[in-house]
Design a protein around this motif. Structure first.
Motif, PDB file in Angstrom:
ATOM      1  N   TYR A 194      46.201  40.636  39.898  1.00  0.00           N
ATOM      2  CA  TYR A 194      44.906  41.340  40.089  1.00  0.00           C
ATOM      3  C   TYR A 194      44.384  40.582  41.309  1.00  0.00           C
ATOM      4  O   TYR A 194      43.822  41.404  42.088  1.00  0.00           O
ATOM      5  CB  TYR A 194      44.276  40.921  38.830  1.00  0.00           C
ATOM      6  CG  TYR A 194      44.262  41.856  37.535  1.00  0.00           C
ATOM      7  CD1 TYR A 194      44.864  43.198  37.940  1.00  0.00           C
ATOM      8  CD2 TYR A 194      43.781  41.409  36.531  1.00  0.00           C
ATOM      9  CE1 TYR A 194      44.880  44.109  36.783  1.00  0.00           C
ATOM     10  CE2 TYR A 194      43.921  42.464  35.318  1.00  0.00           C
ATOM     11  CZ  TYR A 194      44.416  43.700  35.532  1.00  0.00           C
ATOM     12  OH  TYR A 194      44.649  44.399  34.473  1.00  0.00           O
ATOM     13  N   TYR A 198      42.809  42.505  44.452  1.00  0.00           N
ATOM     14  CA  TYR A 198      41.310  42.380  44.934  1.00  0.00           C
ATOM     15  C   TYR A 198      41.151  42.237  46.300  1.00  0.00           C
ATOM     16  O   TYR A 198      40.338  42.795  46.872  1.00  0.00           O
ATOM     17  CB  TYR A 198      40.661  41.413  43.977  1.00  0.00           C
ATOM     18  CG  TYR A 198      40.318  41.508  42.504  1.00  0.00           C
ATOM     19  CD1 TYR A 198      40.471  42.856  41.868  1.00  0.00           C
ATOM     20  CD2 TYR A 198      40.080  40.491  41.869  1.00  0.00           C
ATOM     21  CE1 TYR A 198      40.058  43.012  40.658  1.00  0.00           C
ATOM     22  CE2 TYR A 198      39.961  40.571  40.348  1.00  0.00           C
ATOM     23  CZ  TYR A 198      40.202  42.041  39.646  1.00  0.00           C
ATOM     24  OH  TYR A 198      39.852  42.264  38.312  1.00  0.00           O
ATOM     25  N   GLU A 204      35.821  47.465  44.414  1.00  0.00           N
ATOM     26  CA  GLU A 204      35.526  49.076  44.130  1.00  0.00           C
ATOM     27  C   GLU A 204      36.613  49.906  44.095  1.00  0.00           C
ATOM     28  O   GLU A 204      36.714  50.727  43.351  1.00  0.00           O
ATOM     29  CB  GLU A 204      34.380  49.414  45.043  1.00  0.00           C
ATOM     30  CG  GLU A 204      33.947  50.790  44.920  1.00  0.00           C
ATOM     31  CD  GLU A 204      32.757  51.339  46.048  1.00  0.00           C
ATOM     32  OE1 GLU A 204      32.585  52.448  46.191  1.00  0.00           O
ATOM     33  OE2 GLU A 204      32.231  50.175  46.321  1.00  0.00           O
ATOM     34  N   GLN A 207      39.181  49.003  41.209  1.00  0.00           N
ATOM     35  CA  GLN A 207      38.709  49.785  39.896  1.00  0.00           C
ATOM     36  C   GLN A 207      38.667  51.169  39.915  1.00  0.00           C
ATOM     37  O   GLN A 207      38.957  51.801  38.779  1.00  0.00           O
ATOM     38  CB  GLN A 207      36.964  49.300  39.694  1.00  0.00           C
ATOM     39  CG  GLN A 207      36.784  48.020  39.435  1.00  0.00           C
ATOM     40  CD  GLN A 207      35.385  47.475  39.138  1.00  0.00           C
ATOM     41  OE1 GLN A 207      34.481  47.959  39.883  1.00  0.00           O
ATOM     42  NE2 GLN A 207      35.206  46.189  38.511  1.00  0.00           N
ATOM     43  N   LYS A 208      38.526  51.890  40.998  1.00  0.00           N
ATOM     44  CA  LYS A 208      38.625  53.442  41.133  1.00  0.00           C
ATOM     45  C   LYS A 208      40.184  53.894  40.928  1.00  0.00           C
ATOM     46  O   LYS A 208      40.476  54.768  40.154  1.00  0.00           O
ATOM     47  CB  LYS A 208      38.296  53.800  42.589  1.00  0.00           C
ATOM     48  CG  LYS A 208      38.215  55.208  42.600  1.00  0.00           C
ATOM     49  CD  LYS A 208      37.888  55.637  44.128  1.00  0.00           C
ATOM     50  CE  LYS A 208      38.767  55.333  45.081  1.00  0.00           C
ATOM     51  NZ  LYS A 208      38.516  55.822  46.593  1.00  0.00           N
TER      52      LYS A 208
END
Length: 333
Positions: A194, A198, A204, A207-208
């Motif tokens: 992760y 990131y 953003e 997450q999308k």
């Protein structure tokens, strides 16, 4: 008597001077000690003086640091010492090849590159094979570079999704005992993946992609029975798979996909001395076309230099323990 020499380098400004010499001249002192010549920084000028061979080496090293800095790369003690090692061995061409290849640019504009020749070999192996097995100690960039190659493939529309998986709960896969839904259960075990995503994608976009299924995160047990087409699959911490689990994951491989398997063979958490699927697969598949196997060493550690020293100390300890065990076996009646 060795011939003496002196060379001057002029940099653009104080910011550039700070970038290549470090705070409180930390990197300057490393250069001076390791090259064995005198380096003096005044204003925008660095003066190197000493034996001609040492000054010539210092000149190459400073030019290399300026090259990296002007590409927007942070200069650390690793860059100084590794570049010096390569230059001392006459491997300037290899060093420049490594420096010139950018995998991708992160969400914040940072370039992701190989920092050692071992890492460059790893990246080229991923590029040229459908399955790559990367084995080596912590800090060698195995996971981070695998994620970078996955993001690059996704951006280039070479694959349609990225699938991240690793053994959970010390390879026990006992997810039912953990609180929360599937995502919450596996999140702690996939944190290194992760963090890399990131950095490369931004929160953003991350997450999308997660919401749309472009990014899929699942424990190893959830791979069973699937065929993974048009995917970039990363199996992390693979030393904690059993040979049966490893075979299961490898046979999920589908058309248009790439797979990278990473792990540290010295950090196996499997119970009762059970064989690791990582080392087993590296042996079984060693001559299989389309599968590349890369072994990292302490020279490829790009974390704080103490990490390489720790790895070296433990390797030496393990050798001594093995020698002692062998001697005991020989002496047994």
């Amino acid at each position: 008597m060795p011939e003496k020499s002196e060379t001057r380098f002029e940099v653009r400004d104080q910011q550039e001077m700070l970038g290549i010499l470090g705070k409180n001249d930390e990197l300057l002192h490393i250069m001076q000690d390791d090259v064995n010549c005198t380096l003096v920084a005044r204003g925008n000028v660095i003066t190197a003086s000493g034996e001609q061979s040492a000054v010539e080496l210092a000149a190459k090293l400073i030019e290399e640091m300026l090259y990296l800095y002007r590409q927007g790369l942070p200069i650390t003690s690793h860059e100084v010492r590794y570049s010096l090692k390569m230059l001392s061995e006459g491997k300037e061409e290899s060093l420049r090849k490594m420096d010139s290849q950018t995998i991708l640019v992160t969400n914040r504009g940072r370039q992701v590159k190989a920092k050692t020749m071992g890492q460059l070999t790893y990246l080229e192996t991923i590029e040229n094979n459908v399955i790559t097995i990367g084995i080596g100690p912590a800090g060698t960039g195995k996971t981070y570079l695998a994620v970078a190659m996955a993001v690059k493939a996704l951006r280039g529309k070479e694959v349609e999704r990225i699938i991240l998986t690793r053994p959970a709960v010390e390879a026990g896969e006992k997810l039912g005992f953990l609180p929360g839904d599937l995502q919450e259960k596996v999140d702690p075990y996939l944190r290194p993946l992760y963090d890399a995503l990131y950095e490369m994608l931004g929160l953003e976009t991350f997450q999308k992609y997660l919401a749309k299924g472009v990014l899929e995160v699942a424990p190893l047990a959830y791979m069973r029975g699937r065929t993974l087409n048009d995917s970039f699959i990363i199996l992390d911490e693979a030393q904690n798979t059993t040979p049966e689990q490893m075979k299961m994951v490898l046979t999920r491989f589908g058309f248009g996909s790439k797979m990278v398997i990473t792990g540290d063979a010295t950090q196996v958490d499997l119970p009762n001395g059970k064989e690791s699927g990582l080392t087993n697969s590296a042996y079984v598949l060693r001559a299989t076309p389309g599968i590349g196997i890369v072994h990292f060493s302490e020279a490829d550690v790009v974390r704080h230099e103490i990490v390489a020293k720790i790895i070296r100390a433990y390797d030496e300890y393990d050798k001594q323990v093995e020698i002692a065990k062998s001697a005991k076996r020989v002496g047994e009646p």
